[in-house]
Scaffold this motif. Structure first.
Motif, PDB file in Angstrom:
ATOM      1  N   HIS A 147      35.542  57.468  33.476  1.00  0.00           N
ATOM      2  CA  HIS A 147      36.601  57.037  34.410  1.00  0.00           C
ATOM      3  C   HIS A 147      37.413  56.973  33.359  1.00  0.00           C
ATOM      4  CE1 HIS A 147      34.183  56.420  38.061  1.00  0.00           C
ATOM      5  NE2 HIS A 147      33.426  56.058  36.899  1.00  0.00           N
ATOM      6  N   ASP A 166      43.738  44.636  38.277  1.00  0.00           N
ATOM      7  CA  ASP A 166      42.848  45.922  39.013  1.00  0.00           C
ATOM      8  C   ASP A 166      42.346  46.637  39.090  1.00  0.00           C
ATOM      9  OD1 ASP A 166      43.980  43.234  39.996  1.00  0.00           O
ATOM     10  OD2 ASP A 166      45.650  44.052  41.165  1.00  0.00           O
ATOM     11  N   ALA A 167      42.727  47.592  37.890  1.00  0.00           N
ATOM     12  CA  ALA A 167      42.202  48.568  38.318  1.00  0.00           C
ATOM     13  C   ALA A 167      40.884  48.240  37.444  1.00  0.00           C
ATOM     14  CB  ALA A 167      43.090  49.835  36.586  1.00  0.00           C
ATOM     15  N   ARG A 169      38.675  46.682  37.268  1.00  0.00           N
ATOM     16  CA  ARG A 169      37.954  45.519  38.438  1.00  0.00           C
ATOM     17  C   ARG A 169      37.674  46.533  39.202  1.00  0.00           C
ATOM     18  NH1 ARG A 169      37.668  39.872  40.588  1.00  0.00           N
ATOM     19  NH2 ARG A 169      40.112  39.949  39.252  1.00  0.00           N
ATOM     20  N   GLU A 170      38.735  46.817  39.537  1.00  0.00           N
ATOM     21  CA  GLU A 170      37.574  48.297  40.618  1.00  0.00           C
ATOM     22  C   GLU A 170      37.084  48.984  40.403  1.00  0.00           C
ATOM     23  OE1 GLU A 170      39.280  52.410  42.909  1.00  0.00           O
ATOM     24  OE2 GLU A 170      41.049  50.603  42.271  1.00  0.00           O
ATOM     25  N   CYS A 171      36.880  49.646  39.015  1.00  0.00           N
ATOM     26  CA  CYS A 171      36.024  50.876  38.471  1.00  0.00           C
ATOM     27  C   CYS A 171      34.286  49.615  37.815  1.00  0.00           C
ATOM     28  CB  CYS A 171      36.205  50.999  36.605  1.00  0.00           C
ATOM     29  SG  CYS A 171      35.319  52.074  36.255  1.00  0.00           S
ATOM     30  N   ALA A 173      33.457  46.854  40.004  1.00  0.00           N
ATOM     31  CA  ALA A 173      33.029  47.021  40.857  1.00  0.00           C
ATOM     32  C   ALA A 173      32.401  47.499  41.621  1.00  0.00           C
ATOM     33  CB  ALA A 173      33.647  45.963  41.876  1.00  0.00           C
ATOM     34  N   THR A 174      32.315  49.193  41.432  1.00  0.00           N
ATOM     35  CA  THR A 174      31.670  50.170  41.599  1.00  0.00           C
ATOM     36  C   THR A 174      30.032  50.479  41.346  1.00  0.00           C
ATOM     37  OG1 THR A 174      34.116  51.246  41.927  1.00  0.00           O
ATOM     38  CG2 THR A 174      32.050  52.961  41.012  1.00  0.00           C
TER      39      THR A 174
END
Length: 179
Positions: A147, A166-167, A169-171, A173-174
């Motif tokens: 990523h 936020d970007a 965190r999204e990774c 969380a995945t």
């Protein structure tokens, strides 16, 4: 990195402040530690007053590893664009050192660009004793997704702290690292 590393964060190569301190992301304006700390609920004061050893222990506890695309290179200054004569790290060894590895997160476009360039030329470099000669594709060698995350470098001023957080965190969380 450790045997429990689930997500490996890759930079290209440490900058001058990091090399001088012997620590990843040592430049006081680099947002790596504040971004990651905020994702896991730490205050900026917690992050800035914690020892480097404690911050690394937190990462291992959160199953995050830190490494670089390059084992060594030539560079004047700290800009990735100045990297010359780079030699890749031994990514093949990570399969054994990090059996739970699920993904790689590149800290910025330069780290990701280097990995993609390596992948594009991988076929041109034959295997030699223990690995690929000169160039290896991180994603192909590790067999996990890669990523591209926004750089936490102070040079990446076009992204706000919140947008970077936020970007990232999204990774995270995945891969089940945060709720």
């Amino acid at each position: 990195i450790s045997s429990t590393t689930r997500l490996l964060v890759l930079g290209s190569f440490p900058g001058g402040a990091s090399l001088a301190a012997g620590q990843y992301y040592a430049h006081p304006r680099n947002g790596f530690w504040p971004v990651v700390g905020a994702i896991f609920g730490l205050t900026l004061e917690n992050i800035t007053t914690a020892s480097y050893q404690n911050r690394c222990a937190w990462l291992q506890n959160w199953r995050i590893g830190l490494w670089d695309v390059y084992a060594h290179c030539e560079r004047q200054g700290s800009l990735d664009s100045a990297i010359r004569n780079a030699v890749l790290n031994d990514f093949a060894s990570l399969k054994h050192r990090c059996p739970q590895l699920a993904a790689v997160a590149h800290n910025g476009a330069e780290s990701f660009r280097h990995a993609r360039a390596v992948q594009a030329v991988k076929a041109r470099f034959p295997m030699v004793a223990g690995g690929f000669r000169h160039a290896r594709a991180v994603q192909a060698v590790l067999g996990v997704p890669a990523h591209r995350l926004p750089s936490t470098s102070p040079a990446n001023a076009s992204w706000s702290f919140e947008r970077k957080r936020d970007a990232w965190r999204e990774c995270f969380a995945t891969y089940g690292l945060v709720a």
